[in-house]
Design a protein around this motif. Structure first.
Motif, mmCIF file in Angstrom:
data_model
loop_
_atom_site.group_PDB
_atom_site.id
_atom_site.type_symbol
_atom_site.label_atom_id
_atom_site.label_comp_id
_atom_site.label_asym_id
_atom_site.label_seq_id
_atom_site.Cartn_x
_atom_site.Cartn_y
_atom_site.Cartn_z
ATOM 1 N N GLY A 1 0.815 -1.208 0.000
ATOM 2 C CA GLY A 1 0.000 0.000 0.000
ATOM 3 C C GLY A 1 0.847 1.255 0.000
ATOM 4 O O GLY A 1 2.048 1.227 -0.278
ATOM 5 N N THR B 1 -12.417 6.547 0.937
ATOM 6 C CA THR B 1 -11.181 6.538 1.731
ATOM 7 C C THR B 1 -10.943 7.890 2.385
ATOM 8 O O THR B 1 -10.424 7.953 3.502
ATOM 9 C CB THR B 1 -9.968 6.150 0.860
ATOM 10 O OG1 THR B 1 -9.936 6.966 -0.329
ATOM 11 C CG2 THR B 1 -10.023 4.687 0.449
ATOM 12 N N LEU C 1 -3.531 9.631 5.049
ATOM 13 C CA LEU C 1 -4.327 8.715 4.224
ATOM 14 C C LEU C 1 -3.495 7.466 3.961
ATOM 15 O O LEU C 1 -2.420 7.541 3.378
ATOM 16 C CB LEU C 1 -4.688 9.385 2.901
ATOM 17 C CG LEU C 1 -5.388 8.511 1.868
ATOM 18 C CD1 LEU C 1 -6.821 8.208 2.299
ATOM 19 C CD2 LEU C 1 -5.378 9.186 0.498
ATOM 20 N N THR C 2 -3.996 6.324 4.400
ATOM 21 C CA THR C 2 -3.308 5.053 4.187
ATOM 22 C C THR C 2 -4.160 4.174 3.281
ATOM 23 O O THR C 2 -5.322 3.902 3.588
ATOM 24 C CB THR C 2 -3.046 4.329 5.518
ATOM 25 O OG1 THR C 2 -2.274 5.195 6.377
ATOM 26 C CG2 THR C 2 -2.267 3.047 5.289
ATOM 27 N N LEU C 3 -3.586 3.750 2.169
ATOM 28 C CA LEU C 3 -4.315 2.988 1.153
ATOM 29 C C LEU C 3 -3.776 1.570 1.043
ATOM 30 O O LEU C 3 -2.570 1.340 1.154
ATOM 31 C CB LEU C 3 -4.185 3.665 -0.212
ATOM 32 C CG LEU C 3 -4.626 5.121 -0.324
ATOM 33 C CD1 LEU C 3 -4.279 5.667 -1.714
ATOM 34 C CD2 LEU C 3 -6.120 5.262 -0.055
ATOM 35 N N THR C 4 -4.683 0.627 0.800
ATOM 36 C CA THR C 4 -4.274 -0.737 0.471
ATOM 37 C C THR C 4 -3.767 -0.763 -0.972
ATOM 38 O O THR C 4 -3.895 0.229 -1.713
ATOM 39 C CB THR C 4 -5.448 -1.710 0.618
ATOM 40 O OG1 THR C 4 -6.439 -1.381 -0.377
ATOM 41 C CG2 THR C 4 -6.075 -1.622 2.002
ATOM 42 N N GLU D 1 -6.691 -0.125 -3.276
ATOM 43 C CA GLU D 1 -7.101 1.282 -3.202
ATOM 44 C C GLU D 1 -6.117 2.183 -3.934
ATOM 45 O O GLU D 1 -6.519 3.170 -4.562
ATOM 46 C CB GLU D 1 -7.241 1.709 -1.740
ATOM 47 C CG GLU D 1 -8.445 1.087 -1.052
ATOM 48 C CD GLU D 1 -8.440 1.297 0.451
ATOM 49 O OE1 GLU D 1 -9.494 1.096 1.076
ATOM 50 O OE2 GLU D 1 -7.377 1.649 1.015
ATOM 51 N N CYS D 2 -4.837 1.830 -3.883
ATOM 52 C CA CYS D 2 -3.830 2.605 -4.621
ATOM 53 C C CYS D 2 -4.125 2.600 -6.118
ATOM 54 O O CYS D 2 -4.017 3.638 -6.790
ATOM 55 C CB CYS D 2 -2.432 2.030 -4.380
ATOM 56 S SG CYS D 2 -1.714 2.401 -2.770
ATOM 57 N N TRP E 1 -7.049 4.817 -6.824
ATOM 58 C CA TRP E 1 -6.615 6.214 -6.752
ATOM 59 C C TRP E 1 -5.823 6.613 -7.994
ATOM 60 O O TRP E 1 -6.022 7.704 -8.538
ATOM 61 C CB TRP E 1 -5.772 6.431 -5.488
ATOM 62 C CG TRP E 1 -6.575 6.907 -4.326
ATOM 63 C CD1 TRP E 1 -7.448 6.179 -3.573
ATOM 64 C CD2 TRP E 1 -6.598 8.235 -3.802
ATOM 65 N NE1 TRP E 1 -8.005 6.964 -2.605
ATOM 66 C CE2 TRP E 1 -7.501 8.224 -2.715
ATOM 67 C CE3 TRP E 1 -5.932 9.414 -4.124
ATOM 68 C CZ2 TRP E 1 -7.770 9.368 -1.965
ATOM 69 C CZ3 TRP E 1 -6.195 10.558 -3.374
ATOM 70 C CH2 TRP E 1 -7.108 10.523 -2.311
#
Length: 210
Positions: free
Chosen positions: A12, A126, A140-143, A146-147, A150
């Motif tokens: 992530g 998110t 903001l922390t994305l898996t 999710e990255c 984005w």
């Protein structure tokens, strides 16, 4: 980390955003959702199986920004030019490309719209899940998944804004006109957003590279 993505365990990424940046990103993603439309989700009472096989439009969108997001599969910029002296052959080739594009669009555009809508929704969700720290900012922390959403949505936002601004390749270099706009230019806020989104996108790409 401020304004720059950093890798997190598990593939992530994370970035620190202030309150204004969060608000701008969310507003732009919501506007993108409104532009894209509802996708091919079945209406209330509609047979989901029938909706699955529903056909989409066969003509390109009239809105230039939507046309940029959903370009013709055959034709438009980048396709091989038919020689000027081809005469009737050129017209036949162009007609064939139009027909192939229409057929491809008819069976793919609804799915493409749904995909772009899902990506924009991922951005909104998110951001909404953030817990603001003191001062209104948050990390903001994305898996990994999710990255990717984005990345795709940031690209869609840049394409949309770039189309609205009529941005050309020559405008975007460090010496390009986008960097020399006076503060009094009404386009300046949107240009700054366009450049900032590009920096975010580049930072996320670099973070995800092996």
């Amino acid at each position: 980390m401020a304004g720059h993505f950093e890798a997190t365990p598990g593939g992530g990424a994370a970035v620190a955003l202030d309150e204004v940046e969060i608000s701008i990103l969310r507003s732009l993603a919501v506007q993108l959702l409104e532009l894209i439309g509802p996708g091919d989700q079945p209406a209330e009472g509609e047979d989901p199986l029938a909706a699955l096989f529903a056909e989409g439009p066969s003509k390109p969108p009239t809105d230039p920004a939507l046309a940029r997001l959903f370009p013709d599969a055959y034709g438009g910029p980048g396709r091989p030019e038919v020689p000027e002296g081809a005469g009737a052959g050129k017209s036949e080739e162009e007609q064939e490309l139009r027909e192939r594009s229409a057929e491809f669009r008819r069976f793919t555009e609804m799915d493409l719209r749904t995909g772009k809508r899902d990506d924009a929704l991922a951005v909104v969700r998110t951001l909404d899940a953030l817990s603001p720290a003191q001062g209104g900012g948050a990390v903001l922390t994305l898996t990994g998944d999710e990255c990717l959403s984005w990345l795709r949505s940031l690209n869609d936002l840049r394409l949309t804004i770039g189309t609205r601004l009529e941005v050309s390749d020559e405008d975007q270099g460090e010496e390009g006109s986008l960097y020399r706009l006076p503060d009094s230019d009404p386009r300046k806020p949107m240009v700054m957003a366009y450049l900032w989104l590009g920096a975010l996108q580049e930072s996320l790409v670099e973070t995800l590279m092996p």
